[in-house]
Write a protein that holds these residues in place. Structure first.
Motif, PDB file in Angstrom:
ATOM      1  N   SER A 217       0.668   3.238   4.658  1.00 51.01           N
ATOM      2  CA  SER A 217       1.537   2.644   3.646  1.00 51.01           C
ATOM      3  C   SER A 217       2.169   1.393   4.219  1.00 51.01           C
ATOM      4  O   SER A 217       2.268   1.230   5.445  1.00 51.01           O
ATOM      5  N   GLY A 218       2.588   0.525   3.328  1.00 53.32           N
ATOM      6  CA  GLY A 218       3.273  -0.686   3.740  1.00 53.32           C
ATOM      7  C   GLY A 218       4.008  -1.280   2.571  1.00 53.32           C
ATOM      8  O   GLY A 218       3.917  -0.794   1.439  1.00 53.32           O
ATOM      9  N   TYR A 219       4.744  -2.335   2.862  1.00 56.55           N
ATOM     10  CA  TYR A 219       5.545  -3.012   1.848  1.00 56.55           C
ATOM     11  C   TYR A 219       5.444  -4.516   2.044  1.00 56.55           C
ATOM     12  O   TYR A 219       5.327  -4.980   3.176  1.00 56.55           O
ATOM     13  N   PRO A 220       5.589  -5.285   0.972  1.00 55.66           N
ATOM     14  CA  PRO A 220       5.907  -6.697   1.145  1.00 55.66           C
ATOM     15  C   PRO A 220       7.294  -6.792   1.793  1.00 55.66           C
ATOM     16  O   PRO A 220       8.109  -5.860   1.688  1.00 55.66           O
TER      17      PRO A 220
ATOM     18  N   LEU B  81       0.841  -1.203   0.000  1.00 54.64           N
ATOM     19  CA  LEU B  81       0.000   0.000   0.000  1.00 54.64           C
ATOM     20  C   LEU B  81       0.870   1.244   0.000  1.00 54.64           C
ATOM     21  O   LEU B  81       1.938   1.267   0.611  1.00 54.64           O
ATOM     22  N   ASP B  82       0.387   2.295  -0.645  1.00 54.83           N
ATOM     23  CA  ASP B  82       1.051   3.595  -0.586  1.00 54.83           C
ATOM     24  C   ASP B  82       0.009   4.675  -0.334  1.00 54.83           C
ATOM     25  O   ASP B  82      -0.777   5.015  -1.211  1.00 54.83           O
ATOM     26  N   ASN B  83       0.004   5.153   0.902  1.00 60.68           N
ATOM     27  CA  ASN B  83      -0.888   6.250   1.298  1.00 60.68           C
ATOM     28  C   ASN B  83      -2.353   5.906   1.005  1.00 60.68           C
ATOM     29  O   ASN B  83      -3.130   6.732   0.545  1.00 60.68           O
ATOM     30  N   ALA B  84      -2.715   4.667   1.287  1.00 68.06           N
ATOM     31  CA  ALA B  84      -4.061   4.179   0.986  1.00 68.06           C
ATOM     32  C   ALA B  84      -5.021   4.474   2.134  1.00 68.06           C
ATOM     33  O   ALA B  84      -4.654   4.369   3.306  1.00 68.06           O
ATOM     34  N   PRO B  85      -6.277   4.836   1.814  1.00 65.82           N
ATOM     35  CA  PRO B  85      -7.255   5.081   2.877  1.00 65.82           C
ATOM     36  C   PRO B  85      -7.727   3.756   3.479  1.00 65.82           C
ATOM     37  O   PRO B  85      -8.064   2.818   2.754  1.00 65.82           O
ATOM     38  N   VAL B  86      -7.716   3.687   4.808  1.00 66.32           N
ATOM     39  CA  VAL B  86      -8.232   2.513   5.521  1.00 66.32           C
ATOM     40  C   VAL B  86      -8.975   2.997   6.766  1.00 66.32           C
ATOM     41  O   VAL B  86      -8.781   4.119   7.226  1.00 66.32           O
ATOM     42  N   LYS B  87      -9.833   2.142   7.271  1.00 64.19           N
ATOM     43  CA  LYS B  87     -10.506   2.432   8.536  1.00 64.19           C
ATOM     44  C   LYS B  87      -9.742   1.696   9.621  1.00 64.19           C
ATOM     45  O   LYS B  87      -9.550   0.484   9.547  1.00 64.19           O
ATOM     46  N   PHE B  88      -9.270   2.441  10.633  1.00 66.44           N
ATOM     47  CA  PHE B  88      -8.482   1.873  11.716  1.00 66.44           C
ATOM     48  C   PHE B  88      -9.113   2.287  13.040  1.00 66.44           C
ATOM     49  O   PHE B  88      -9.188   3.471  13.348  1.00 66.44           O
ATOM     50  N   LEU B  89      -9.607   1.309  13.781  1.00 63.95           N
ATOM     51  CA  LEU B  89     -10.299   1.582  15.049  1.00 63.95           C
ATOM     52  C   LEU B  89     -11.374   2.650  14.860  1.00 63.95           C
ATOM     53  O   LEU B  89     -11.463   3.628  15.603  1.00 63.95           O
ATOM     54  N   ASP B  90     -12.188   2.461  13.829  1.00 65.54           N
ATOM     55  CA  ASP B  90     -13.311   3.337  13.489  1.00 65.54           C
ATOM     56  C   ASP B  90     -12.894   4.744  13.070  1.00 65.54           C
ATOM     57  O   ASP B  90     -13.710   5.663  13.073  1.00 65.54           O
ATOM     58  N   THR B  91     -11.631   4.917  12.700  1.00 64.86           N
ATOM     59  CA  THR B  91     -11.137   6.214  12.254  1.00 64.86           C
ATOM     60  C   THR B  91     -10.579   6.056  10.848  1.00 64.86           C
ATOM     61  O   THR B  91      -9.889   5.075  10.550  1.00 64.86           O
ATOM     62  N   ASP B  92     -10.882   7.024   9.980  1.00 64.77           N
ATOM     63  CA  ASP B  92     -10.331   7.009   8.628  1.00 64.77           C
ATOM     64  C   ASP B  92      -8.902   7.526   8.677  1.00 64.77           C
ATOM     65  O   ASP B  92      -8.649   8.648   9.148  1.00 64.77           O
TER      66      ASP B  92
END
Length: 195
Positions: free
Chosen positions: A146-149, A131-142
């Motif tokens: 980012s991450g890498y293999p 992921l690169d600067n991708a929107p996700v919901k984390f603990l009910d917060t938008d």
């Protein structure tokens, strides 16, 4: 803050990684804790091992919590991207860089390369994800993350001037439900010594 600590309070691999670092750098070493959060468990663990900790976090509330939990640490409200202190024997960035874009992660690793003296250590952990600067919901917060293999994260760390000593891949289930099983990457690295 309380919901995060409830979900991620039991991180035995992070505790083992900090113990590994404390053993390598020894008492009275200086270690930078990037995204120190509430200071627990890492800053508290390192201070208890005799390490001098400088903790940084972008959240004033987290810095206030860390000041209460680890009054012996030197704490600053700032981003790693704005940090300029040098001469550290080691640095840890446990799950703190994932809130940056990949370009910013590379910039942060450059800052960490300058912060850690040659031969010093860097411990970095992230959730494995492509992921690169991708929107996700984390603990009910938008939020954006980012991450890498695994191999890609190792390459980014190496390109910043560190040698990989070890990488540990750990399955982790957050304590709050519902939750998905996460894959955590722990990279143990050392700043190259000029020849």
């Amino acid at each position: 803050m309380q919901r995060y600590e409830a979900a991620y309070s039991d991180r035995p691999e992070q505790v083992r990684a900090a113990a590994w670092l404390a053993d390598r750098v020894g008492a009275d070493a200086r270690v930078l804790d990037v995204g120190c959060g509430s200071g627990v468990p890492t800053a508290r663990q390192l201070v208890d091992a005799g390490v001098r900790v400088v903790g940084i976090d972008i959240s004033p509330a987290m810095i206030a919590a860390a000041a209460a939990a680890v009054p012996e640490a030197e704490l600053h409200t700032c981003s790693i991207l704005d940090f300029s202190e040098t001469g550290f024997d080691g640095a840890v960035a446990f799950f703190s860089l994932l809130m940056l874009s990949r370009a910013e992660i590379e910039q942060a690793l450059t800052v960490l390369h300058e912060a850690v003296q040659p031969g010093g250590y860097l411990l970095l952990s992230m959730v494995e994800a492509d992921l690169d600067n991708a929107p996700v919901k984390f603990l009910d917060t938008d939020v954006r993350v980012s991450g890498y293999p695994c191999g890609a994260l190792e390459r980014v760390v190496e390109q910043a001037g560190f040698d990989i000593l070890d990488t540990r891949v750990v399955s982790y289930m957050p304590a709050t439900q519902p939750a998905d099983l996460e894959t955590h990457l722990y990279v143990f690295a050392q700043r190259r010594v000029p020849r």
